[in-house]
Design a protein around this motif. Sequence first.
Motif, PDB file in Angstrom:
ATOM      1  N   VAL A   1       0.836  -1.202   0.000  1.00  0.00           N
ATOM      2  CA  VAL A   1       0.000   0.000   0.000  1.00  0.00           C
ATOM      3  C   VAL A   1       0.875   1.258   0.000  1.00  0.00           C
ATOM      4  N   LEU A   2       0.414   2.266  -0.735  1.00  0.00           N
ATOM      5  CA  LEU A   2       1.155   3.530  -0.866  1.00  0.00           C
ATOM      6  C   LEU A   2       0.276   4.699  -0.419  1.00  0.00           C
ATOM      7  N   ASP A   3       0.845   5.612   0.391  1.00  0.00           N
ATOM      8  CA  ASP A   3       0.164   6.849   0.785  1.00  0.00           C
ATOM      9  C   ASP A   3       0.899   8.018   0.123  1.00  0.00           C
TER      10      ASP A   3
ATOM     11  N   GLN B   1      11.093  10.615  -0.893  1.00  0.00           N
ATOM     12  CA  GLN B   1      10.784  11.990  -1.251  1.00  0.00           C
ATOM     13  C   GLN B   1      10.458  12.004  -2.731  1.00  0.00           C
ATOM     14  N   GLY B   2       9.339  12.623  -3.090  1.00  0.00           N
ATOM     15  CA  GLY B   2       8.983  12.654  -4.502  1.00  0.00           C
ATOM     16  C   GLY B   2       7.660  13.348  -4.718  1.00  0.00           C
ATOM     17  N   ASP B   3       7.298  13.441  -5.984  1.00  0.00           N
ATOM     18  CA  ASP B   3       6.135  14.225  -6.406  1.00  0.00           C
ATOM     19  C   ASP B   3       5.017  13.306  -6.867  1.00  0.00           C
ATOM     20  N   ALA B   4       3.786  13.667  -6.484  1.00  0.00           N
ATOM     21  CA  ALA B   4       2.600  12.905  -6.907  1.00  0.00           C
ATOM     22  C   ALA B   4       2.510  12.805  -8.426  1.00  0.00           C
ATOM     23  N   MET B   5       3.165  13.714  -9.143  1.00  0.00           N
ATOM     24  CA  MET B   5       3.092  13.729 -10.608  1.00  0.00           C
ATOM     25  C   MET B   5       4.048  12.732 -11.248  1.00  0.00           C
TER      26      MET B   5
ATOM     27  N   TYR C   1       7.895   4.567  -8.414  1.00  0.00           N
ATOM     28  CA  TYR C   1       7.599   3.152  -8.184  1.00  0.00           C
ATOM     29  C   TYR C   1       7.313   2.487  -9.528  1.00  0.00           C
ATOM     30  N   GLU C   2       7.508   1.161  -9.532  1.00  0.00           N
ATOM     31  CA  GLU C   2       7.283   0.402 -10.769  1.00  0.00           C
ATOM     32  C   GLU C   2       5.797   0.268 -11.066  1.00  0.00           C
TER      33      GLU C   2
ATOM     34  N   ARG D   1      -1.119   3.740 -12.965  1.00  0.00           N
ATOM     35  CA  ARG D   1       0.083   3.025 -13.416  1.00  0.00           C
ATOM     36  C   ARG D   1       0.669   2.159 -12.294  1.00  0.00           C
ATOM     37  N   VAL D   2       0.712   2.706 -11.059  1.00  0.00           N
ATOM     38  CA  VAL D   2       1.391   1.946  -9.987  1.00  0.00           C
ATOM     39  C   VAL D   2       0.459   0.952  -9.288  1.00  0.00           C
TER      40      VAL D   2
END
Length: 261
Positions: A43-45, A94-98, A102-103, A131-132
Amino acid sequence: MSSTIEFDEAAARVLEAAYLTTDVVEQRCAVLRSLGLEPGQHVLDIGCGPGLLVRDLAGSVGEGGRGCGLDLSDAMLGMARRRCADQAWVSFDQGDAMKLPYEDAAFDAVVSTQVYEYVADIPGALAEIRRVLRPGGRVAILDTDYGSLVVHTDDEPRLARILDAWDEHFVHRDLPRFLGPALREAGFRLRQRSAIPMFNPEYQPNAFSFHLTMFIAGFSGGRRDATQEDAQGWLAELQDLGRQGRYFFSLNRYLFVADRG
Ligand SMILES: C[S@@+](CC[C@H](N)C(=O)[O-])C[C@H]1O[C@@H](n2cnc3c(N)ncnc32)[C@H](O)[C@@H]1O
């Protein structure tokens, strides 16, 4: 003066206090239930903030699963990492929702609460979620519609100046109105749409609106036509209304749950 909120250490502490109120704890329970997570799932938040929801998600999938939190802000990620330090199956990026780092099809479920109001390209962001997610995977997105805000005041022009300045910090002040169609257009099947009211009919320091109104006053004072006196005067008025038994605050958040087609 920046037109967006800086999610720095100070903002992270204020938001964390708001998110620990009963109102937001109940919201997190509703979001968690809507995902129907099972042990072992991934799961990803997105825009995980101080990590309160990631901790709950990780508890649901257990140590045989995987919990990921993504955020732009260093301060938020620091808080989130400390909160989940004893959950070895949790990681933060750290990263952007855009541009999710992740694969394809990496997750059974993706969640994002109170983040897409800050993201300009909603179709692009939803395509990244799709996509993810694995086929059949589930997404839950929760956001506020500020058109639903009702706050009692004896000084409507002052409140209008403060809220007009507050509007500056969003990209979308009313995202829930078009999130359903946007999810369908992005290839999701809608399963649930629910309103989650933040309703505080009393002035109480342990209620959501106590923290949110302070945050709004802090952002709005000295911006556009709202002066610092407006902001401080409004906070004092809310306290007075509370003493007089005339306090009233209501604001709706909306939860959308959908499956990847
Ligand atoms: C209002 S907070 C919500 C935090 C958390 N989701 C919650 O509900 O408890 C918004 C969070 O979204 C993050 N954020 C804003 N824009 C983002 C983006 N484009 N990509 C990733 N995170 C973002 C901010 O850094 C902040 O931590």
